[in-house]
Design a protein around this motif. Sequence first.
Motif, mmCIF file in Angstrom:
data_model
loop_
_atom_site.group_PDB
_atom_site.id
_atom_site.type_symbol
_atom_site.label_atom_id
_atom_site.label_comp_id
_atom_site.label_asym_id
_atom_site.label_seq_id
_atom_site.Cartn_x
_atom_site.Cartn_y
_atom_site.Cartn_z
ATOM 1 N N GLY A 98 0.014 -6.735 -5.975
ATOM 2 C CA GLY A 98 -0.337 -6.915 -7.371
ATOM 3 C C GLY A 98 0.792 -7.414 -8.228
ATOM 4 N N GLY A 99 2.002 -7.491 -7.685
ATOM 5 C CA GLY A 99 3.163 -7.977 -8.437
ATOM 6 C C GLY A 99 3.767 -9.202 -7.770
ATOM 7 N N GLU A 100 5.080 -9.139 -7.541
ATOM 8 C CA GLU A 100 5.756 -10.290 -6.958
ATOM 9 C C GLU A 100 5.974 -10.159 -5.450
ATOM 10 O OE1 GLU A 100 8.965 -7.464 -8.483
ATOM 11 O OE2 GLU A 100 6.969 -8.200 -9.082
ATOM 12 N N TYR A 101 5.560 -9.036 -4.847
ATOM 13 C CA TYR A 101 5.813 -8.797 -3.427
ATOM 14 C C TYR A 101 4.548 -9.048 -2.599
ATOM 15 C CZ TYR A 101 10.232 -6.618 -4.745
ATOM 16 O OH TYR A 101 11.481 -6.376 -5.243
ATOM 17 N N TYR A 102 4.774 -9.593 -1.415
ATOM 18 C CA TYR A 102 3.710 -9.851 -0.452
ATOM 19 C C TYR A 102 4.174 -9.360 0.916
ATOM 20 C CZ TYR A 102 1.768 -13.014 -3.974
ATOM 21 O OH TYR A 102 1.254 -13.542 -5.128
ATOM 22 N N GLU A 103 3.295 -8.651 1.597
ATOM 23 C CA GLU A 103 3.584 -8.210 2.963
ATOM 24 C C GLU A 103 2.820 -9.118 3.929
ATOM 25 O OE1 GLU A 103 2.628 -4.439 5.882
ATOM 26 O OE2 GLU A 103 3.034 -4.028 3.752
ATOM 27 N N VAL A 104 3.574 -9.856 4.732
ATOM 28 C CA VAL A 104 3.000 -10.845 5.645
ATOM 29 C C VAL A 104 3.227 -10.357 7.065
ATOM 30 C CG1 VAL A 104 2.951 -13.269 6.324
ATOM 31 C CG2 VAL A 104 3.587 -12.636 3.980
ATOM 32 N N SER A 105 2.159 -10.262 7.832
ATOM 33 C CA SER A 105 2.244 -9.752 9.198
ATOM 34 C C SER A 105 1.560 -10.718 10.152
ATOM 35 C CB SER A 105 1.593 -8.366 9.309
ATOM 36 O OG SER A 105 0.235 -8.426 8.901
ATOM 37 N N GLY A 106 2.145 -10.815 11.325
ATOM 38 C CA GLY A 106 1.570 -11.622 12.398
ATOM 39 C C GLY A 106 1.448 -10.777 13.653
ATOM 40 N N LYS A 107 2.551 -10.637 14.384
ATOM 41 C CA LYS A 107 2.581 -9.749 15.537
ATOM 42 C C LYS A 107 2.651 -8.294 15.069
ATOM 43 C CE LYS A 107 5.053 -13.135 18.377
ATOM 44 N NZ LYS A 107 6.276 -13.374 19.188
ATOM 45 N N PRO A 108 2.256 -7.345 15.918
ATOM 46 C CA PRO A 108 2.372 -5.922 15.544
ATOM 47 C C PRO A 108 3.834 -5.531 15.309
ATOM 48 C CG PRO A 108 0.884 -6.194 17.412
ATOM 49 C CD PRO A 108 1.523 -7.528 17.192
ATOM 50 N N ASN A 109 4.066 -4.768 14.254
ATOM 51 C CA ASN A 109 5.407 -4.275 13.901
ATOM 52 C C ASN A 109 6.367 -5.405 13.540
ATOM 53 O OD1 ASN A 109 4.537 -1.615 14.498
ATOM 54 N ND2 ASN A 109 5.065 -1.903 16.662
ATOM 55 N N HIS A 110 5.842 -6.543 13.125
ATOM 56 C CA HIS A 110 6.692 -7.663 12.739
ATOM 57 C C HIS A 110 6.366 -8.136 11.324
ATOM 58 C CE1 HIS A 110 7.741 -7.828 16.998
ATOM 59 N NE2 HIS A 110 8.705 -8.674 16.679
ATOM 60 N N ALA A 111 6.014 -7.216 10.447
ATOM 61 C CA ALA A 111 5.704 -7.586 9.061
ATOM 62 C C ALA A 111 6.986 -7.931 8.306
ATOM 63 C CB ALA A 111 4.978 -6.438 8.361
ATOM 64 N N ARG A 112 6.862 -8.885 7.385
ATOM 65 C CA ARG A 112 7.997 -9.318 6.574
ATOM 66 C C ARG A 112 7.585 -9.284 5.112
ATOM 67 N NH1 ARG A 112 9.783 -8.399 10.765
ATOM 68 N NH2 ARG A 112 11.092 -9.691 12.143
ATOM 69 N N VAL A 113 8.540 -8.988 4.233
ATOM 70 C CA VAL A 113 8.306 -8.876 2.795
ATOM 71 C C VAL A 113 8.789 -10.154 2.120
ATOM 72 C CG1 VAL A 113 8.820 -7.606 0.688
ATOM 73 C CG2 VAL A 113 8.508 -6.375 2.855
ATOM 74 N N VAL A 114 7.923 -10.744 1.299
ATOM 75 C CA VAL A 114 8.232 -11.982 0.586
ATOM 76 C C VAL A 114 8.237 -11.698 -0.904
ATOM 77 C CG1 VAL A 114 7.467 -14.334 0.100
ATOM 78 C CG2 VAL A 114 7.202 -13.389 2.403
ATOM 79 N N ASN A 115 9.270 -12.173 -1.592
ATOM 80 C CA ASN A 115 9.374 -12.078 -3.040
ATOM 81 C C ASN A 115 9.438 -13.495 -3.584
ATOM 82 O OD1 ASN A 115 10.004 -11.672 -5.736
ATOM 83 N ND2 ASN A 115 11.400 -9.969 -5.321
ATOM 84 N N LEU A 116 8.343 -13.942 -4.196
ATOM 85 C CA LEU A 116 8.278 -15.321 -4.679
ATOM 86 C C LEU A 116 9.062 -15.517 -5.966
ATOM 87 C CD1 LEU A 116 4.527 -16.160 -3.982
ATOM 88 C CD2 LEU A 116 6.533 -16.733 -2.597
ATOM 89 N N ASP A 117 9.340 -14.434 -6.703
ATOM 90 C CA ASP A 117 10.121 -14.572 -7.935
ATOM 91 C C ASP A 117 11.584 -14.885 -7.627
ATOM 92 O OD1 ASP A 117 7.835 -14.095 -9.304
ATOM 93 O OD2 ASP A 117 8.348 -12.047 -9.922
ATOM 94 N N THR A 118 12.142 -14.179 -6.657
ATOM 95 C CA THR A 118 13.530 -14.423 -6.263
ATOM 96 C C THR A 118 13.652 -15.428 -5.129
ATOM 97 O OG1 THR A 118 13.459 -12.532 -4.737
ATOM 98 C CG2 THR A 118 14.217 -12.123 -6.996
ATOM 99 N N ARG A 119 12.492 -15.886 -4.624
ATOM 100 C CA ARG A 119 12.453 -16.859 -3.530
ATOM 101 C C ARG A 119 13.228 -16.361 -2.310
ATOM 102 N NH1 ARG A 119 11.781 -23.060 -5.371
ATOM 103 N NH2 ARG A 119 10.323 -22.697 -7.086
ATOM 104 N N THR A 120 12.841 -15.183 -1.845
ATOM 105 C CA THR A 120 13.476 -14.589 -0.673
ATOM 106 C C THR A 120 12.405 -14.077 0.279
ATOM 107 O OG1 THR A 120 13.654 -12.451 -1.784
ATOM 108 C CG2 THR A 120 15.581 -13.921 -1.890
ATOM 109 N N CYS A 121 12.762 -14.023 1.558
ATOM 110 C CA CYS A 121 11.915 -13.449 2.601
ATOM 111 C C CYS A 121 12.817 -12.627 3.499
ATOM 112 C CB CYS A 121 11.194 -14.540 3.387
ATOM 113 S SG CYS A 121 10.170 -13.911 4.752
ATOM 114 N N SER A 122 12.320 -11.489 3.960
ATOM 115 C CA SER A 122 13.151 -10.606 4.774
ATOM 116 C C SER A 122 13.492 -11.204 6.135
ATOM 117 C CB SER A 122 12.443 -9.262 4.981
ATOM 118 O OG SER A 122 11.171 -9.448 5.578
#
Length: 320
Positions: free
Chosen positions: A139-163
Amino acid sequence: MRGTFKGDLYKNMLWKCATATTIPEFQTAMDELKAFNKKAHLWLSKIPPLHRTRSHFSGRAVSDVLLNNMCECYNGKVIEGMDRPIISALEYIREYLMRRIVTVLKVIEKCDGLLTPRATELLEEIKKDASHYHVQWNGGEYYEVSGKPNHARVVNLDTRTCSCRGWEITGLPCRHVVAALWCMAENRGRVGAIESWAHPVHTMERWRLVYSHKINPLNGRALWTKIELPTIITPPKHHNQVGRLKKLRKRSEAEIEDMTQSGSLTKKHTQGACNKCKQIGHNSRTCKGKSTTAGTSVKAGSGTSSKAGKGVKAAKDGKA
């Protein structure tokens, strides 16, 4: 490493350590190498990770290059001028750069789009991978993106960063970011073109700016201005070494090993062109296409047959 620890397993483990983009992934790859061979792990641990793995790159260079291909390209272009005197060598490099700038400018004129051709190609591959990922928005600037199990990554579009640090290192939106942008567009967010989220270094505008500088031509030495100096710089004492001067670069141990085994560099993992149809991926023995020189051979054959016919006719006329 190839000279000491031979085999594809060592090579694959080395590249797994080098291509890791996060420190936990790098540590996992190093632990796998240690479990496989402690001596190889000890040998690799002596090299600072800053110089050999993406996980320790700062992202300042906006590049994930791990090879020295740029040095090899430079060496291949100036090799003809390396054995010349210093002024002649510099003149050779200057003339090459003049031709290089003109060649690239012609390519730039034919290109369309926001990003360079190579960046566009890489981004298209990233989009294909991003289509298989699942996104959850907080609901804010964070997105949790997952593909493989236990391989989720956090994306922040405001700061333009990905874990995963892929966006930070390369400057191109990684597959997690692309999936998050698609989710943002579905929720009526203003996304625009995916290409606009890439670093400016990958844009056509920056490419034009790099080659906007021109190298001016120079007159020949006969028209150079002669400068009278109070002191004369004499050339240093030079002693000719025994043998022929070396012009080619020094080969690595891996290349020397390949040459000693077969007498020439291996063509493994390379694709040759067919001499018959000029296509890549097969040779003339297995070619099923039409020869590009078929028309030429037919014409040549027809000309030969006509000449032979005229010769036979002349012989009959002589006998008559």
